[in-house]
Write an enzyme that holds these catalytic residues in place. Structure first.
Site, PDB file in Angstrom:
ATOM      1  N   LYS A 143      39.337  46.558  37.841  1.00 14.56           N
ATOM      2  CA  LYS A 143      39.085  46.037  38.852  1.00 14.56           C
ATOM      3  C   LYS A 143      38.418  46.711  39.996  1.00 14.56           C
ATOM      4  O   LYS A 143      37.224  45.768  40.978  1.00 14.56           O
ATOM      5  CB  LYS A 143      40.826  45.547  39.062  1.00 14.56           C
ATOM      6  CG  LYS A 143      40.431  44.484  40.112  1.00 14.56           C
ATOM      7  CD  LYS A 143      42.007  43.582  40.496  1.00 14.56           C
ATOM      8  CE  LYS A 143      42.795  44.695  41.464  1.00 14.56           C
ATOM      9  NZ  LYS A 143      43.774  43.872  41.746  1.00 14.56           N
ATOM     10  N   ARG A 177      32.914  46.144  43.224  1.00 15.56           N
ATOM     11  CA  ARG A 177      31.688  46.691  43.606  1.00 15.56           C
ATOM     12  C   ARG A 177      30.664  46.779  42.945  1.00 15.56           C
ATOM     13  O   ARG A 177      29.650  46.821  43.595  1.00 15.56           O
ATOM     14  CB  ARG A 177      32.495  48.763  43.397  1.00 15.56           C
ATOM     15  CG  ARG A 177      33.595  49.622  44.772  1.00 15.56           C
ATOM     16  CD  ARG A 177      33.808  50.474  44.331  1.00 15.56           C
ATOM     17  NE  ARG A 177      35.128  51.598  45.118  1.00 15.56           N
ATOM     18  CZ  ARG A 177      36.335  50.154  45.027  1.00 15.56           C
ATOM     19  NH1 ARG A 177      36.949  49.772  44.801  1.00 15.56           N
ATOM     20  NH2 ARG A 177      37.061  50.574  46.355  1.00 15.56           N
ATOM     21  N   GLY A 218      43.154  42.152  48.421  1.00 16.20           N
ATOM     22  CA  GLY A 218      42.803  43.087  49.580  1.00 16.20           C
ATOM     23  C   GLY A 218      41.663  43.687  49.699  1.00 16.20           C
ATOM     24  O   GLY A 218      40.929  44.181  50.166  1.00 16.20           O
ATOM     25  N   GLN A 225      39.738  52.555  50.238  1.00 14.35           N
ATOM     26  CA  GLN A 225      39.221  50.634  50.855  1.00 14.35           C
ATOM     27  C   GLN A 225      39.124  51.109  52.003  1.00 14.35           C
ATOM     28  O   GLN A 225      37.865  50.570  52.498  1.00 14.35           O
ATOM     29  CB  GLN A 225      40.629  50.016  51.153  1.00 14.35           C
ATOM     30  CG  GLN A 225      41.342  49.556  49.472  1.00 14.35           C
ATOM     31  CD  GLN A 225      41.961  48.176  49.268  1.00 14.35           C
ATOM     32  OE1 GLN A 225      42.689  47.958  50.504  1.00 14.35           O
ATOM     33  NE2 GLN A 225      42.190  47.809  48.401  1.00 14.35           N
ATOM     34  N   ASP A 245      48.997  52.967  42.279  1.00 10.78           N
ATOM     35  CA  ASP A 245      48.501  51.542  41.981  1.00 10.78           C
ATOM     36  C   ASP A 245      49.929  51.571  40.541  1.00 10.78           C
ATOM     37  O   ASP A 245      50.173  50.468  40.521  1.00 10.78           O
ATOM     38  CB  ASP A 245      47.418  50.530  41.782  1.00 10.78           C
ATOM     39  CG  ASP A 245      46.570  50.193  42.798  1.00 10.78           C
ATOM     40  OD1 ASP A 245      47.899  50.508  44.153  1.00 10.78           O
ATOM     41  OD2 ASP A 245      45.940  50.072  42.545  1.00 10.78           O
ATOM     42  N   LYS A 250      51.745  47.185  50.394  1.00 10.81           N
ATOM     43  CA  LYS A 250      51.200  46.046  48.648  1.00 10.81           C
ATOM     44  C   LYS A 250      50.883  44.827  48.958  1.00 10.81           C
ATOM     45  O   LYS A 250      51.663  44.010  49.723  1.00 10.81           O
ATOM     46  CB  LYS A 250      51.680  47.142  47.204  1.00 10.81           C
ATOM     47  CG  LYS A 250      50.785  48.892  47.354  1.00 10.81           C
ATOM     48  CD  LYS A 250      49.353  49.120  47.045  1.00 10.81           C
ATOM     49  CE  LYS A 250      48.882  50.595  47.738  1.00 10.81           C
ATOM     50  NZ  LYS A 250      47.213  50.051  46.788  1.00 10.81           N
ATOM     51  N   ARG A 309      51.684  43.499  39.824  1.00 13.26           N
ATOM     52  CA  ARG A 309      52.323  44.677  38.701  1.00 13.26           C
ATOM     53  C   ARG A 309      53.875  45.345  38.990  1.00 13.26           C
ATOM     54  O   ARG A 309      54.677  45.529  37.766  1.00 13.26           O
ATOM     55  CB  ARG A 309      51.889  45.946  39.265  1.00 13.26           C
ATOM     56  CG  ARG A 309      50.340  46.416  39.919  1.00 13.26           C
ATOM     57  CD  ARG A 309      49.604  47.455  40.373  1.00 13.26           C
ATOM     58  NE  ARG A 309      48.413  47.293  40.467  1.00 13.26           N
ATOM     59  CZ  ARG A 309      47.322  46.926  39.436  1.00 13.26           C
ATOM     60  NH1 ARG A 309      47.705  46.884  38.737  1.00 13.26           N
ATOM     61  NH2 ARG A 309      45.785  47.104  40.140  1.00 13.26           N
TER      62      ARG A 309
END
Length: 444
Positions: free
Chosen positions: A22, A27, A94, A169, A319, A346, A395
């Site tokens: 992801k 990107r 996000g 980020q 994550d 998160k 998740r």
């Protein structure tokens, strides 16, 4: 809204390819969109989050063409984006909002970044503050949250900036704004964060320099088209790494092999933590794709032990903790997590939500402000059955699905539609590997 029903037992084995990464997919879309020329992206993750990024650039005049195996992107150049004429709806992503805020701060036109209710609850001050210091004008709602209204045509100035936490980020947001700033922008990283942005910017021809923890980029650089091969997502693979590790061994059962998984050293913390816990994980066929290290991962059932987790562990596995907590619940002894307050901001408060879910399945857990302590139950049935509230966190839902492998009764997990933000087809993939799972409408 769908819920997952997981029957007790099952095992995981065979060969499986999880969806594309992801972080890399986001990107790849962004950088190819502002590059000069046509780029080809293979392995792109067709998830809700990544498609939100794609649609945002479509709204700004970028052309995307799908063929049988790839996504072709006709870049418009660093200064070629067009005013979207509407708010850019980034859904639940996000990553999209924080990275795009840096990119949009350098445009000649105004823009509005918005998202769903979950994204609108997440703090954006960490990107608003450094962008404001560079000369951008960004207005958020109360508490510096989305929607973000960004005024175009501002003259950005390079800064030296140390983020309050190690965050890919935040770092990426500042660097992307730095492409449009006068001077050299430098980010001093307070700890290790994912380096996908600097790896991929380099592949697109942008010159960056690193001096220890300082990463610098000169403004005014252009990107040139590049073909990106997106590896399989380690964060998605993590659920199966844990599931195959905790499943009860069976005579003659084949191991689980996950193919083509990205094993970037700045995010492979889940592998290292599971290795310390005693997992039987082997990396084979190691290679490189578009600057990213890739491997096939072979996993067999193992007896796990509790460990202490903190500091650099957290930076490298931020994550993956929901599924690491499932492994800890099946381990011999106690697992203690510290230094992980970031988990509270998160998609959900992952410390509180995971603690509640574990307790609902009979696991002894205690919560601290920056982590939790889990007392493992290494017996065959580490979990009771029960109902889990995912709080619309993808998740959380997938982590508790793997708990069914060691449960004594069925587990129901509510609000699972958000799984598609990162892992479309999760139920089918998990079922094919041996998890006894189905999705149905809630209340059905």
């Amino acid at each position: 809204m769908r819920c997952f029903h997981v029957q007790p037992g099952g095992t995981l084995g065979g060969t499986l390819q999880v969806p594309g990464d992801k972080s890399v997919s986001h990107r790849a879309i962004m950088f190819s969109a502002i590059a000069d020329g046509r780029s080809r992206i293979t392995g792109f993750l067709e998830s809700a989050d990544c498609l939100a990024t794609l649609r945002a650039f479509e709204a700004m005049g970028v052309s995307f063409v799908r063929d049988a195996e790839s996504l072709l992107v006709d870049g418009v150049g660093r200064d070629g984006l067009a005013p979207p004429g509407m708010p850019l709806d980034l859904g639940n992503s996000g990553t999209s909002m924080r990275l795009l805020s840096g990119l949009m701060a350098g445009q000649a036109f105004d823009s509005v970044l918005t998202g769903d209710a979950s994204l609108s609850r997440r703090p954006m001050g960490r990107v608003i503050d450094p962008l404001t210091a560079m000369g951008a004008h960004i207005a958020g709602s109360e508490g510096q949250r989305a929607p973000l209204r960004i005024t175009g045509g501002r003259s950005l100035q390079a800064i030296e900036y140390t983020p309050p936490v190690a965050s890919a980020q935040i770092k990426s947001c500042v660097l992307l704004a730095g492409l449009y700033a006068k001077g050299v922008t430098t980010v001093h990283e307070p700890g290790v964060s994912r380096d996908h942005t600097e790896r991929m910017l380099g592949a697109f021809g942008v010159a960056l320099s690193r001096d220890g923890a300082a990463l610098s980029l000169a403004g005014g650089q252009s990107l040139r088209a590049f073909d990106v091969a997106v590896p399989a997502d380690l964060s998605s693979a993590a659920f199966f790494l844990v599931g195959a590790s905790i499943a009860q061994p069976r005579d003659g059962a084949e191991p689980l092999t996950l193919t083509g998984v990205g094993v970037n050293p700045t995010r492979r913390g889940v592998i290292d933590i599971l290795d310390r816990m005693g997992a039987d994980i082997t990396l084979t066929n190691t290679r490189e794709q578009a600057g990213e290290p890739v491997a096939d991962i072979v996993v067999r059932p193992a007896s796990l032990r509790g460990v202490d987790i903190g500091g650099r562990d957290v930076e490298l596995a931020i994550d993956e903790f929901p599924t690491i907590f499932i492994a800890a619940a099946c381990a011999q002894g106690t697992t203690r997590l510290t230094d992980a307050a970031e988990l509270r901001v998160k998609e959900s408060d992952r410390i509180a939500v995971m603690a509640d879910g574990l307790a609902a399945l009979g696991v002894e857990v205690s919560v601290q402000p920056d982590g939790l302590t889990i007392t493992g139950r290494p017996e065959p049935h580490s979990f009771t059955g029960g109902k889990i509230h995912s709080h619309e966190d993808h998740r959380i839902a997938m982590a508790f699905a793997m708990a069914g492998l060691r449960a004594s009764a069925p587990i129901e997990i509510d609000d699972c539609d958000y799984v598609d933000t990162s892992f479309p087809g999760f139920v089918a993939k998990a079922g094919a590997a041996g998890l006894v799972i189905d999705a149905r409408e809630q209340g059905a």
